[in-house]
Design a protein around this motif. Structure first.
Motif, short mmCIF file in Angstrom:
data_model
loop_
_atom_site.label_atom_id
_atom_site.label_comp_id
_atom_site.label_asym_id
_atom_site.label_seq_id
_atom_site.Cartn_x
_atom_site.Cartn_y
_atom_site.Cartn_z
N GLN A 20 -39.43 -10.49 80.44
CA GLN A 20 -38.64 -11.35 81.31
C GLN A 20 -37.20 -10.84 81.40
N TYR A 21 -36.65 -10.88 82.62
CA TYR A 21 -35.26 -10.48 82.85
C TYR A 21 -34.59 -11.51 83.75
N SER A 22 -33.41 -11.95 83.36
CA SER A 22 -32.67 -12.90 84.18
C SER A 22 -32.25 -12.27 85.49
N LEU A 23 -32.29 -13.06 86.54
CA LEU A 23 -31.73 -12.61 87.82
C LEU A 23 -30.21 -12.69 87.70
N VAL A 69 -43.32 -7.97 90.17
CA VAL A 69 -42.37 -8.99 89.73
C VAL A 69 -42.96 -10.37 89.99
N SER A 70 -42.73 -11.29 89.06
CA SER A 70 -43.24 -12.65 89.20
C SER A 70 -42.31 -13.50 90.05
N VAL A 96 -37.17 -13.63 86.03
CA VAL A 96 -38.49 -13.21 86.52
C VAL A 96 -39.16 -12.40 85.43
N SER A 97 -40.49 -12.32 85.50
CA SER A 97 -41.22 -11.38 84.66
C SER A 97 -41.43 -10.09 85.43
N VAL A 98 -41.38 -8.99 84.72
CA VAL A 98 -41.64 -7.67 85.31
C VAL A 98 -42.78 -7.05 84.53
#
Length: 399
Positions: free
Chosen positions: A207-210, A252-253, A192-194
């Motif tokens: 961007q951060y991986s779930l 959050v995207s 997701v993007s934060v």
């Protein structure tokens, strides 16, 4: 498909454009941000811009796309286009932004190449641009439709329900939708993007991986703090570590990303380094939840066990699988009693990959190049090796 006339022109001018593409993209971004400073402030990653990484990635993608059109006129480089489209969708990019990019990109081409840009050359490269842009728009709009949202409307408020200190430099933030509604569906390995508002008013996005599987009750991201304080290359991670606690909200995207498990029944190899473990842990959790029975090989490299975020989860989830083994390499501090190794990842120390193995890689580019070469040498087909890069994808730009 590129027209026959444009193909001949692009083939003839590709060496000159390729040689100048770095200067073109640098001038393009300067012109774009001078005219639209809000894009640098609120959309583009200031750290990547400062380091020149986005320029390299753009140059690589344009050159690769044009080369593909000339050398393989009956196909499209859909893997590359898909990766770019997923990143664009996570940022909320829309079709209306492509004419803006076109204007400043072609102004830069004309300025850098000068008289070499004849009307015929301009027309041919204009066709290249719109073939690429329209392909991206089509993919992005399908991605938006997949989440049943309007194009670009990717943002939603999420509440941080817990913060877990994984290592001295990594923290996990557990999240639930602030409106109490269901979390959007995602695939194991997606990100997701934060977006956060920084002290200077900029709304920067990363961007951060779930790091949790789709079946988890909550979503989670694990963020590594980039050292150097609130500088452009680490300003968002620094902000999250310094200011975000349980009870806070984050913008959050919807989830995107093309590094996802492709065949639920196939043997799997998951290789990561550093914070690249986050999508791999999500994949492991999904495999455990779905009762995966084929062989799973887990490979991870890090500085030390203390620096290995989600180390306990890495081992625990591997242990829940019917046929799986974890192999960790550390620069120092390896715990030999647990089977850790000291040094660089060496796949020759492991059993041969099972037939049909699908490999997933995430980490720094040199690490992924080294692992990919080892996998190819051990008989894993190139088509079955998939990767994710944190930040701009420089694989093509440095190939």
């Amino acid at each position: 498909m590129l027209s026959e006339k444009s193909t001949a022109t692009v083939r003839a001018t590709l060496p000159a454009v390729g040689a100048a593409i770095g200067d073109i993209t640098e001038l393009f971004y300067r012109k774009l941000f001078e005219a639209h400073p809000e894009l640098l402030r609120d959309l583009f990653n200031r750290g990547n811009q400062a380091a020149g990484l986005q320029k390299q990635a753009l140059a690589g993608s344009i050159a690769a796309f044009a080369t593909h059109l000339v050398e393989h006129p009956d196909t499209r480089p859909d893997v590359m286009l898909g990766r770019i489209a997923h990143k664009h969708a996570s940022l909320g990019v829309t079709r209306e932004q492509y004419p803006v990019v076109h204007r400043y990109l072609f102004a830069a081409i004309a300025e850098v190449l000068g008289d070499a840009v004849t009307p015929e050359v301009a027309e041919a490269w204009d066709e290249v641009y719109w073939l690429m842009a329209n392909a991206l728009v089509a993919i992005e709009e399908r991605l938006y439709a997949g989440h049943r949202i309007a194009a670009g409307d990717v943002w939603r408020e999420w509440t941080v329900t817990a913060r877990i200190e994984e290592t001295a430099d990594c923290a996990t933030f557990q999240l639930v939708p602030a409106d109490g509604g269901p979390a959007p569906a995602h695939l194991p390995g997606q990100y997701v993007s934060v977006q956060v508002t920084l002290a200077d008013g900029a709304r920067q996005i990363r961007q951060y991986s779930l790091s949790t599987a789709p079946g988890s009750a909550v979503r989670a991201i694990t963020v590594k703090r980039v050292h150097g304080g609130p500088t452009p290359d680490g300003e968002v991670s620094h902000h999250l570590h310094a200011h975000v606690r349980a009870g806070d909200t984050l913008r959050v995207s919807a989830p995107y990303g093309d590094l996802v498990l492709h065949d639920a029944a196939a043997p799997v190899l998951l290789a990561s380094a550093g914070i690249g473990c986050t999508p791999m842990v999500a994949m492991l959790e999904h495999l455990a939840e779905t009762g995966h029975t084929a062989p799973v090989t887990v490979v991870h490299a890090d500085r030390s066990p203390a620096d290995h975020a989600l180390r306990a989860d890495h081992r625990r989830l591997t242990g829940k699988l019917a046929d799986a083994a974890a192999h960790f390499w550390y620069e120092d501090g390896a715990e030999e009693s647990e089977g850790d190794r000291t040094g660089l990842v060496d796949l020759t120390a492991l059993p041969e990959p099972a037939p049909g193995t699908r490999a997933y890689l995430c980490g720094p580019l040199p690490f992924m190049r080294a692992v990919r070469e080892q996998l190819l040498a051990r008989g894993v087909p190139a088509a079955d090796i998939h990767y994710e890069v944190f930040g701009p994808d420089l694989w093509l730009a440095t190939a």
